[in-house]
Design an enzyme around this catalytic site. Structure first.
Site, mmCIF file in Angstrom:
data_model
loop_
_atom_site.group_PDB
_atom_site.id
_atom_site.type_symbol
_atom_site.label_atom_id
_atom_site.label_comp_id
_atom_site.label_asym_id
_atom_site.label_seq_id
_atom_site.Cartn_x
_atom_site.Cartn_y
_atom_site.Cartn_z
ATOM 1 N N ASP A 38 0.951 -1.202 0.104
ATOM 2 C CA ASP A 38 0.044 0.000 0.080
ATOM 3 C C ASP A 38 0.897 1.090 0.044
ATOM 4 O O ASP A 38 1.882 1.109 0.131
ATOM 5 C CB ASP A 38 -0.992 -0.110 0.976
ATOM 6 C CG ASP A 38 -2.135 -1.084 1.144
ATOM 7 O OD1 ASP A 38 -2.400 -1.481 0.164
ATOM 8 O OD2 ASP A 38 -2.798 -0.995 2.245
ATOM 9 N N LYS A 60 -0.627 3.083 -5.686
ATOM 10 C CA LYS A 60 -0.354 3.905 -6.666
ATOM 11 C C LYS A 60 0.279 3.543 -7.977
ATOM 12 O O LYS A 60 1.653 3.108 -7.939
ATOM 13 C CB LYS A 60 0.339 5.397 -6.369
ATOM 14 C CG LYS A 60 0.546 6.383 -6.872
ATOM 15 C CD LYS A 60 1.183 7.573 -6.227
ATOM 16 C CE LYS A 60 2.595 7.294 -5.972
ATOM 17 N NZ LYS A 60 3.399 7.972 -5.278
ATOM 18 N N MET A 175 -10.264 7.038 9.411
ATOM 19 C CA MET A 175 -10.609 7.660 8.524
ATOM 20 C C MET A 175 -11.771 8.861 8.569
ATOM 21 O O MET A 175 -12.682 8.996 8.052
ATOM 22 C CB MET A 175 -11.226 6.650 7.460
ATOM 23 C CG MET A 175 -10.118 5.664 7.176
ATOM 24 S SD MET A 175 -10.595 4.284 6.021
ATOM 25 C CE MET A 175 -11.462 3.226 7.294
HETATM 26 N N1 SAH Z 1 -5.095 -1.141 8.535
HETATM 27 C C1 SAH Z 1 -4.780 0.157 9.035
HETATM 28 C C2 SAH Z 1 -5.862 1.373 8.864
HETATM 29 C C3 SAH Z 1 -6.290 1.460 7.431
HETATM 30 S S1 SAH Z 1 -7.382 2.430 7.312
HETATM 31 C C4 SAH Z 1 -4.401 -0.126 10.641
HETATM 32 O O1 SAH Z 1 -4.403 -1.050 11.216
HETATM 33 O O2 SAH Z 1 -3.941 1.067 11.065
HETATM 34 C C5 SAH Z 1 -6.679 3.913 7.050
HETATM 35 C C6 SAH Z 1 -6.822 4.939 8.335
HETATM 36 O O3 SAH Z 1 -5.905 4.513 9.378
HETATM 37 C C7 SAH Z 1 -6.373 6.456 8.156
HETATM 38 O O4 SAH Z 1 -7.539 6.911 7.516
HETATM 39 C C8 SAH Z 1 -6.407 6.900 9.415
HETATM 40 O O5 SAH Z 1 -7.299 6.805 10.184
HETATM 41 C C9 SAH Z 1 -5.546 5.598 10.244
HETATM 42 N N2 SAH Z 1 -4.035 5.744 10.026
HETATM 43 C C10 SAH Z 1 -3.313 4.835 9.649
HETATM 44 N N3 SAH Z 1 -1.946 5.091 9.948
HETATM 45 C C11 SAH Z 1 -2.163 6.317 10.647
HETATM 46 C C12 SAH Z 1 -1.151 6.854 11.485
HETATM 47 N N4 SAH Z 1 0.034 6.844 11.278
HETATM 48 N N5 SAH Z 1 -1.622 7.969 12.179
HETATM 49 C C13 SAH Z 1 -3.041 8.235 12.448
HETATM 50 N N6 SAH Z 1 -3.944 7.555 11.785
HETATM 51 C C14 SAH Z 1 -3.399 6.586 10.978
#
Ligand code: SAH
Length: 502
Positions: A38, A60, A175
């Site tokens: 990703d 991307k 999100m």
């Molecule tokens: N699978 C991922 C989540 C994917 S959805 C997990 O377990 O963390 C993507 C969302 O995750 C983003 O929109 C945000 O809300 C959150 N996210 C991912 N990385 C982040 C980070 N470093 N800091 C804050 N939010 C994060």
């Protein structure tokens, strides 16, 4: 255990801090034939991949848009069926809002072997790095992971706002930044108190992490005022108020500062590591490179005759590494130094010797040739063979002083430092740096020559000492900070003092 052929691994990469990837994930990344990743993965996560691995950014594509979900699933199946080991690398945890569940189902349906490697999820990690424990004995005995992204076009189940408002614990909302005003309004309308503590953590666990704390009713305005963007986690619950006392990452002295390191890559790691541990976002912009010269006749002769020298002097950690490389190429090991007194120019060089099993006999406290000459004053040198193994362009202080004392000195060049043009991506990343550090006059001159007007305009220039400062001024730079102690620790100390709020 390495990646097996024909198997797909659904792997979590953690939330962004490169240190939060799991040991299992790294092991698989190091051995996989194919890596499909990703966009949101930690910096450097792909450095471990095999040079011949096929690494595809499915977040991307070259055209600019993301590969579709069916396309990703088809790719995994295709590679696995061709007998390759496949790592499907996702941000955070693969089964937490990562569509990992769907991908696993697709693999199961296609009868492809797969394994799941959980990762540290952002909903726990971003709050933790902001000093917010998602559960707490006094405040929250439950935590809910919630998506703030409801897309009617995607047939996602709608959120049950009444149930969320009534949930007896912390809400960690993924999100949710873009829809934060609406989220907060709905929660309050459904009965959650507008006064309840809440926070939003942007770029959690990364060097650019920021958090904004406010009562739920005011969070959207506060986040908007601060310009908070995705990726961010919204935390709703009493625990959000604890961040003030527990916050730690954002309190590190260089948190949020972008610092450019201009040393040669081979030497940069120590300085870069120290700066990172203080919270800095480090950009490496090496303007010089170490070019080994161990294939020369003089080096070969010196290595062949190593046992005959009474004294062997090493003047840099690079020199140590390359001498041992030259020795290994000639089928020798540390025992070739058994007859000699071994002198290191300073603690760094002595440490490098130690890594090869050699304890230096002579080590001055300060890493300069004059100090080594002084430290060697007790050693009998009249008529004795001495080897000085060093860089090609070094000063002659040491060999001259040893010769004056009657030694028969052989000087060999193990390497040369040559100018290197930093790559454009690094130059771009350095553009809005807060600090540029210089550790020698040659790095100043080469960097200015190579990068010139593309140097970060607003950055403060930090120099290791007067010689480097003079070179910087000659190259047209203004020096803002000069270290009092002219070594790496001294430079870091001076930078930290400058960055401290006055
Ligand atoms: N699978 C991922 C989540 C994917 S959805 C997990 O377990 O963390 C993507 C969302 O995750 C983003 O929109 C945000 O809300 C959150 N996210 C991912 N990385 C982040 C980070 N470093 N800091 C804050 N939010 C994060």
């Amino acid at each position: 255990m390495s990646a097996r052929s024909g198997v797909v691994y659904l792997v979590g990469a953690g939330p962004g801090d490169p240190g939060l990837i799991t040991v299992r994930a790294l092991e698989l990344l190091e051995t996989a034939d194919v890596v499909l990743h990703d966009r949101l993965i930690p910096a450097g996560a792909l450095d471990a991949t095999r040079p011949d691995a096929e690494v595809v950014d499915v977040g991307k594509r070259p055209g600019g848009d993301a590969a579709g979900q069916p396309e990703i699933e088809a790719l995994m199946v295709e590679h696995a069926r061709a007998g390759r080991s496949v790592v499907r690398l996702k941000g955070g945890d693969p089964f937490t809002f990562g569509r990992g569940g769907e991908e696993a189902e697709a693999l199961a349906a296609a009868d492809v072997d797969f394994e799941v490697v959980p990762g540290v999820t952002a909903g726990v990690a971003a709050p933790a790095y902001a000093g917010i424990p998602v559960t707490h004995r006094d405040d929250a005995s439950a935590v809910a992971f919630v998506t703030g992204h409801e897309d009617p076009g995607k047939d996602e189940p709608a959120l049950d706002w009444d149930a969320l408002a009534a949930f007896p614990g912390t809400l960690a909302i993924y999100m949710g930044v873009r829809r934060l005003p609406e989220l907060a309004d709905r929660l309050v309308a459904a009965g959650r108190s507008a006064d309840e503590p809440a926070a939003v953590v942007e770029r959690g666990t990364m060097s650019g992490q920021r958090s904004v704390t406010a009562p739920l009713g005011e969070l959207a305005a506060a986040a908007d005022g601060a310009g908070v963007r995705a990726p961010a986690i919204v935390v709703v619950g009493a625990v959000a108020a604890r961040g003030d006392a527990i916050a730690w990452l954002e309190r590190r002295p260089l948190h949020g500062r972008r610092v450019v390191v201009t040393r040669a890559r081979a030497q940069a790691s120590g300085l870069a590591r120290t700066l990172r541990s203080l919270g800095a976002n480090v950009v490496e912009l090496p303007a010089i490179r170490i070019e080994p010269r161990i294939d020369s006749d003089e080096v070969r002769r010196a290595v062949d005759d190593l046992y005959s020298y009474a004294l062997v002097c090493l003047t840099s950690p690079n020199g140590v590494t390359l001498l041992f490389e030259a020795m290994a190429a000639a089928g020798r090991d540390a025992r070739a130094l058994a007859n000699a007194t071994v002198a290191a120019i300073g603690p760094g060089t002595a440490h490098a010797l130690g890594e090869h099993g050699v304890i230096a006999d002579v080590v001055p406290a300060e890493s300069v040739a004059e100090a080594l000459v002084e430290a060697l004053s007790e050693i009998e040198l009249e008529g004795r063979p001495v080897l000085v193994a060093r860089a090609a362009e070094a000063r002659d202080v040491l060999p001259d002083a040893l010769r004056e004392r009657g030694a028969e000195v052989d000087v060999v060049a193990l390497y040369e430092t040559v100018a290197e043009r930093p790559d454009d991506a690094a130059i771009d990343a350095a553009r809005d740096a807060d600090y540029v550090t210089f550790t020698s006059s040659s790095t100043v001159r080469n960097l200015v020559r190579a990068v010139g007007d593309r140097l970060p305009a607003a950055a403060r220039v930090v120099s290791i000492g007067p010689v480097t400062s003079a070179a910087a001024r000659e190259s047209g730079l203004e020096v803002d900070v000069e270290a009092e102690r002219h070594d790496i620790e001294g430079l870091v100390e001076a930078l930290v003092a400058d960055a401290a709020p006055h």
